[in-house]
Motif scaffolding. Sequence first.
Motif, short mmCIF file in Angstrom:
data_model
loop_
_atom_site.label_atom_id
_atom_site.label_comp_id
_atom_site.label_asym_id
_atom_site.label_seq_id
_atom_site.Cartn_x
_atom_site.Cartn_y
_atom_site.Cartn_z
N ASP A 1 0.81 -1.23 0.00
CA ASP A 1 0.00 0.00 0.00
C ASP A 1 0.84 1.27 0.00
OD1 ASP A 1 0.89 -0.52 2.55
OD2 ASP A 1 -0.92 0.20 3.54
N GLU A 2 2.11 1.19 -0.38
CA GLU A 2 2.89 2.40 -0.59
C GLU A 2 3.34 2.40 -2.05
OE1 GLU A 2 3.28 3.80 2.45
OE2 GLU A 2 3.50 2.10 3.80
N THR A 3 3.12 3.55 -2.73
CA THR A 3 3.68 3.70 -4.07
C THR A 3 4.95 4.50 -3.88
OG1 THR A 3 1.39 4.05 -4.78
CG2 THR A 3 3.11 4.32 -6.45
N SER A 4 6.08 3.92 -4.26
CA SER A 4 7.33 4.62 -3.99
C SER A 4 8.27 4.56 -5.18
CB SER A 4 7.98 4.01 -2.75
OG SER A 4 9.19 4.67 -2.46
N ALA B 1 -5.03 2.77 -6.53
CA ALA B 1 -4.26 3.91 -6.01
C ALA B 1 -2.85 3.93 -6.59
CB ALA B 1 -4.22 3.86 -4.48
N HIS B 2 -2.25 2.73 -6.79
CA HIS B 2 -0.92 2.68 -7.42
C HIS B 2 -0.96 3.29 -8.82
CE1 HIS B 2 1.36 0.56 -4.42
NE2 HIS B 2 0.55 -0.48 -4.41
N GLN B 3 -2.04 2.96 -9.55
CA GLN B 3 -2.16 3.49 -10.92
C GLN B 3 -2.21 5.01 -10.92
OE1 GLN B 3 -5.56 1.53 -12.61
NE2 GLN B 3 -4.37 -0.20 -13.31
N GLN B 4 -2.94 5.56 -9.92
CA GLN B 4 -3.04 7.02 -9.85
C GLN B 4 -1.72 7.65 -9.43
OE1 GLN B 4 -6.25 7.35 -7.10
NE2 GLN B 4 -7.82 7.26 -8.69
N ASN B 5 -1.01 6.99 -8.51
CA ASN B 5 0.18 7.61 -7.91
C ASN B 5 1.46 7.44 -8.70
OD1 ASN B 5 -1.39 8.25 -5.70
ND2 ASN B 5 -0.69 6.54 -4.44
N ILE B 6 1.53 6.36 -9.51
CA ILE B 6 2.88 5.96 -9.97
C ILE B 6 3.58 7.02 -10.81
CG2 ILE B 6 2.13 4.56 -11.98
CD1 ILE B 6 4.38 2.54 -10.74
N ILE B 7 2.86 7.65 -11.74
CA ILE B 7 3.55 8.62 -12.61
C ILE B 7 3.99 9.85 -11.82
CG2 ILE B 7 3.33 10.09 -14.69
CD1 ILE B 7 2.24 7.67 -16.05
#
Length: 340
Positions: free
Chosen positions: A13-16, A50-56
Amino acid sequence: MNTYILGIESSCDETSAAVLNGTRLCSNIIASQKVHEKYGGVVPELASRAHQQNIIPVIDTAIKEANINKNELQAVAFTRGPGLLGSLLVGTSFAKAFSMAMDIPMVEVDHMDAHILAHFITDEQHKKVPEFPFLCLTVSGGHTQIVLVKDYFDMNIIGQTIDDAAGETFDKAAKIMGLPYPGGPVIDKLAQQGDPFAFQFAEPRIPDLNYSFSGLKTSILYFLRDELKKDEQFIEKHKANLCASIQHTIVDLLMKKLILASKQTGIRQVAIAGGVSANSGLHQAMQQAAAENKWEIYIPKLSYSTDNAAMIAVAGYFKYKQNLFADHNTTPYARQSIKK
Ligand code: KG4
Ligand code: ZN
């Protein structure tokens, strides 16, 4: 010569995203997903979204903060597993696309190896690194292991939990007490005002260097159920003492086997890694064990103990140096790779 590596972590649950130059940290951006809090645990489908939203934006910020141009990156390292498949797919797919677009190699990293290799990240405050061989207690939300680390990628698990992980035990104990998720940091904070000897819980008798935490969880559950029957305000009145006692019990169990592992192997370089290695009670117990057993100890700083991409980038760097590249057909794995 510069060797810039982009690291991507998306196992839970962390996009880093992080950029390292060799082992030296240039940036480490972590976007924690708040969306899970109200469910009291990670919801896999929400995590991958949420990863999809955060990654870029996270990767963009990591590259900008490192003060480099993306053309200067020599490789992209990503977490292949273990973790949630939907979440891992987001990081893996991005790494593939980035590797193709930039024409640079991609390097797959095992998340648990990376927690251990986080000890080799260097920055302004952190220059001392462990020497091989060393022991590492790897304690996270999904794993509890004592690992004999002989080289960067030559590791043996010499002890591990047969049921729940230490982090899971913190999280479940917190849930029983009505505390928010993730429970580990909350219990840690409350424990600082409590008496660690106020309450006693059943300790398991597991042979060798293995652990078991499911009995402790049940013991906490039954104890609180009985006390709440007598006084429904029991948890409220004794919150700090309960947290201190639970934390003390978990730390004590972890340390007993770690001390035994050091005695059995004769290794006195001892590290801790993973989310639970942020625990202040565990830090104190490590200092005490170091003094009593003449250990050289390695405790990661907070941003390298919970999930982060700097640890993925440093593990990626060591593989990059050995030309260990992944191909574009690589798929994520949910459970720890069988190599161990
Ligand atoms: O390594 P990590 O960030 O993610 C996994 O790979 O699982 O570990 C997360 C776990 C959670 O169970 C969380 O409650 C625990 O680490 N944790 C802590 C502390 N900070 C995080 N447990 C005890 N004390 C802490 N200060
Ligand atoms: Zn982790």
